[in-house]
Design an enzyme around this catalytic site. Structure first.
Site, PDB file in Angstrom:
ATOM      1  N   LYS A  10       0.863  -1.189   0.000  1.00  0.00           N
ATOM      2  CA  LYS A  10       0.000   0.000   0.000  1.00  0.00           C
ATOM      3  C   LYS A  10       0.894   1.231   0.000  1.00  0.00           C
ATOM      4  O   LYS A  10       1.875   1.283   0.756  1.00  0.00           O
ATOM      5  CB  LYS A  10      -0.879  -0.028   1.246  1.00  0.00           C
ATOM      6  CG  LYS A  10      -1.939   1.053   1.308  1.00  0.00           C
ATOM      7  CD  LYS A  10      -2.776   0.896   2.584  1.00  0.00           C
ATOM      8  CE  LYS A  10      -3.992   1.802   2.590  1.00  0.00           C
ATOM      9  NZ  LYS A  10      -4.841   1.580   3.786  1.00  0.00           N
ATOM     10  N   SER A  28      -9.822  -1.338   6.801  1.00  0.00           N
ATOM     11  CA  SER A  28      -9.234  -1.126   5.474  1.00  0.00           C
ATOM     12  C   SER A  28      -8.443  -2.291   4.910  1.00  0.00           C
ATOM     13  O   SER A  28      -8.037  -2.236   3.753  1.00  0.00           O
ATOM     14  CB  SER A  28      -8.336   0.110   5.486  1.00  0.00           C
ATOM     15  OG  SER A  28      -9.109   1.276   5.558  1.00  0.00           O
ATOM     16  N   SER A  52      -9.688   0.942   2.640  1.00  0.00           N
ATOM     17  CA  SER A  52      -8.907   1.833   1.812  1.00  0.00           C
ATOM     18  C   SER A  52      -7.751   1.144   1.089  1.00  0.00           C
ATOM     19  O   SER A  52      -7.231   1.689   0.110  1.00  0.00           O
ATOM     20  CB  SER A  52      -8.341   2.965   2.675  1.00  0.00           C
ATOM     21  OG  SER A  52      -7.415   2.460   3.617  1.00  0.00           O
TER      22      SER A  52
END
Lengths: 103, 475
Positions: free
Chosen positions: B81, B180, B156
């Site tokens: 990420k 997330s 996310s």
């Protein structure tokens, strides 16, 4: 019902140093009011004699010796490598105080 | 060649010389080139870096007879990420503010992964600053769900889930502040793991909400989730919130002595039928193994979203205050609309006159939520619950209404508020070929038990072996 006004939004934006356009002020006025009205449901929970929780680890006062670890120190040129404006290996920052006016 | 779907399979293939690490990187890059334009999973592809690491891995395999025991993640192609700092590799937090930022050091977790032999293939898209449940808040466009590109992959950590689900990496690191990792795992048919708060170091990960941020990851199997956790966990001199808890290796669980709770607050109206049926089927799998289920209650669950959307923006506003565009990054007007919204909300609830009514009140209700879990775990080993009330939703469906988007997190935020670990596991499919997962939630530091329970389920089911892009060709 909570309803934030233009002044509230401008005040908060100033505190957060967040430049907002007029249309954003209008939008956040509505959206923040919506969220605040939703979270007001917490008034229904009896929290008298309840201690607040700011962290879940239960740790207190984690200490270490005050030593310099050479491997963790970045060279100056690396440190400043991501700044747009540099002068003599120093960051150039926006002025906080304005010049006294000449008039 | 076929990409491996587990670390064990990878290591078998590498030791049998089915392919080399360099060939493996070739293969993943080919998949990225083929699919990334459609799916928008990657923001930066670290091709040269990956090949250098792959060559190093190949020479370790050639020279070191104990290569795979000394380097437990040898040759594991991983995506990150874009919120994990990677020395020399651009890190944007999917925000225009950091569009041109290249970190001078790497996160602790990244160093540990690299030391264990992992190969970094690139940095993945996400909601900017990890703010969102759909991936649509990225300043660089949304990622798409590889199971059905009209739908969101969940957020996310959107691009991380997409990259694993579409074979653009074997595993991926995400972050779970309010769901997330678990939410996109559930939407993309992956295992998503959120550790106990304070077990995996946060150092070098761009902070969202510091009392909630958990460093989690995506894999196909629970066994791999455990292997990654074994590498990332443990004390770090740079993150003083990390508890060096001795996570004793769990003996094989006797399923007949396990008791799992079904919290009634997670089975309320609004729960989609296909989700409910999927959860019921998962419960049956465990019951066949002799696991006992009890109905129980976490009475303050319904307040979790409100507590979360006070505490989290307050911490966000504080953490994002450091971005002043002086030493690195661009000016504050480049924050996207969701980041601005959260900074405004957080600043408001912390401002003079409102602190007690909002922030302090939320911290007190947080205590009640923690107590719910503590009380519940006195009688049971773990909780089983849906990850989300619905399968993935359509792109654009919730973007106009932030409050509606916030409610996406309704079943995931409580675990973050209480700091407990949770494991999302693939459990079937609903309409439109959309995956559905369930989550196991345990007491703090119960990771080993969750892993054993997860492996137990995966040994009896094969949902996790279904492939998004293979599925496409059968349509």
């Amino acid at each position: 019902m909570k309803s934030l006004g233009k002044k509230d939004i401008e005040h908060v934006a100033h505190l957060a140093r967040l430049p907002l356009h007029d249309d954003e002020i209008d939008l956040y006025k509505e959206q923040l009011s919506d969220v605040l009205n939703f979270v007001n449901e917490l008034e229904l929970v009896d929290t008298s004699n309840v201690v607040s929780t700011s962290q879940t680890t239960g740790l207190v006062n984690v200490l270490r010796s005050d030593e310099i670890i050479a491997a963790d120190i970045l060279p100056v040129d690396t440190t400043i490598s991501q700044a747009d404006t540099i002068h003599n290996n120093l960051f150039i920052v926006p002025a906080l105080l304005s010049k006294p006016s000449d008039s | 060649m076929k990409n491996p779907l587990s670390i064990q399979q990878l290591h078998n293939d590498l030791s049998n010389k089915v392919y080399s690490c360099v060939q493996l990187v070739d293969q993943y890059l080919e998949n990225i080139n083929k699919h990334n334009d459609d799916l928008n999973a990657f923001l930066t592809i670290s091709e040269d870096y990956a090949y250098a690491q792959a060559k190093r891995c190949d020479s370790i395999i050639a020279d070191n007879p104990k290569a795979f025991s000394e380097f437990p993640l040898l040759g594991v192609v991983i995506s990150l990420k874009d919120i994990y700092l990677t020395k020399g590799i651009r890190t944007t937090a999917a925000s225009k503010v950091l569009e041109n930022f290249t970190p001078q050091y790497s996160a602790t977790v990244i160093k540990r992964l690299e030391d264990a032999g992992a190969i970094i293939i690139g940095k993945t898209n996400c909601d900017a600053w990890a703010h969102g449940g759909s991936g649509e808040n990225s300043d660089f466009g949304p990622s798409k769900n590889p199971w059905n590109t009209k739908y969101v992959p969940g957020g996310s950590s959107s691009g991380s889930a997409v990259s694993v689900a579409s074979n653009m990496s074997l595993v991926s690191m995400g972050t779970d502040t309010g769901g997330s990792v678990r939410l996109p795992a559930s939407f993309c048919n992956l295992v998503g793991f959120k550790p106990t708060y304070g077990v995996v170091p946060r150092y070098g990960v761009i902070s969202m909400a510091s009392s909630l941020d958990s460093m989690g990851h995506f894999t196909h199997t629970v066994e791999d989730a455990e292997r990654i956790f074994e590498v990332t966990k443990g004390s770090d001199s740079k993150d003083s919130t990390v508890v060096d808890h001795k996570n004793e290796k769990q003996d094989k669980l006797d399923s007949k002595k396990i008791k799992i709770g079904l919290p009634k607050e997670y089975f309320v109206s609004g729960l989609n039928d296909s989700v409910l049926h999927t959860i019921q089927r998962a419960v049956e799998v465990y019951k066949h193994l002799g696991v006992e289920f009890v109905e129980m209650s976490l009475p303050h669950t319904k307040y979790a979203i409100s507590v979360y959307y006070i505490i989290q923006p307050a911490e966000v506003a504080s953490n994002l205050a450091r971005f002043d565009g002086v030493r690195y990054g661009a000016a504050r007007e480049l924050f996207g609309s969701e980041a601005k919204r959260r900074i405004m909300l957080g600043t408001y609830v912390l401002s003079a006159g409102y602190y007690d009514a909002y922030y302090l009140k939320a911290m007190k209700v947080r205590t009640k939520i923690c107590q719910d879990f503590e009380n519940a775990f006195e009688g049971i080993d773990a909780i089983l619950a849906p990850v989300s009330p619905t399968p993935a939703f359509k792109l654009g469906e919730k973007t106009a209404d932030p409050l509606k988007m916030y409610l996406t997190d309704i079943f995931t935020v409580a675990a973050n508020l209480a700091g407990v670990p949770a494991l999302a596991i693939p459990a079937g499919f609903g309409d439109d070929n959309l995956p559905i997962g369930f989550q196991l939630i345990g007491p703090r530091f119960s990771e080993q038990k969750l892993f054993e329970l997860g492996k137990m389920y995966q040994s009896k089911t094969d949902w996790h072996t279904r492939q998004a892009l293979e599925g496409k060709s059968h349509e």
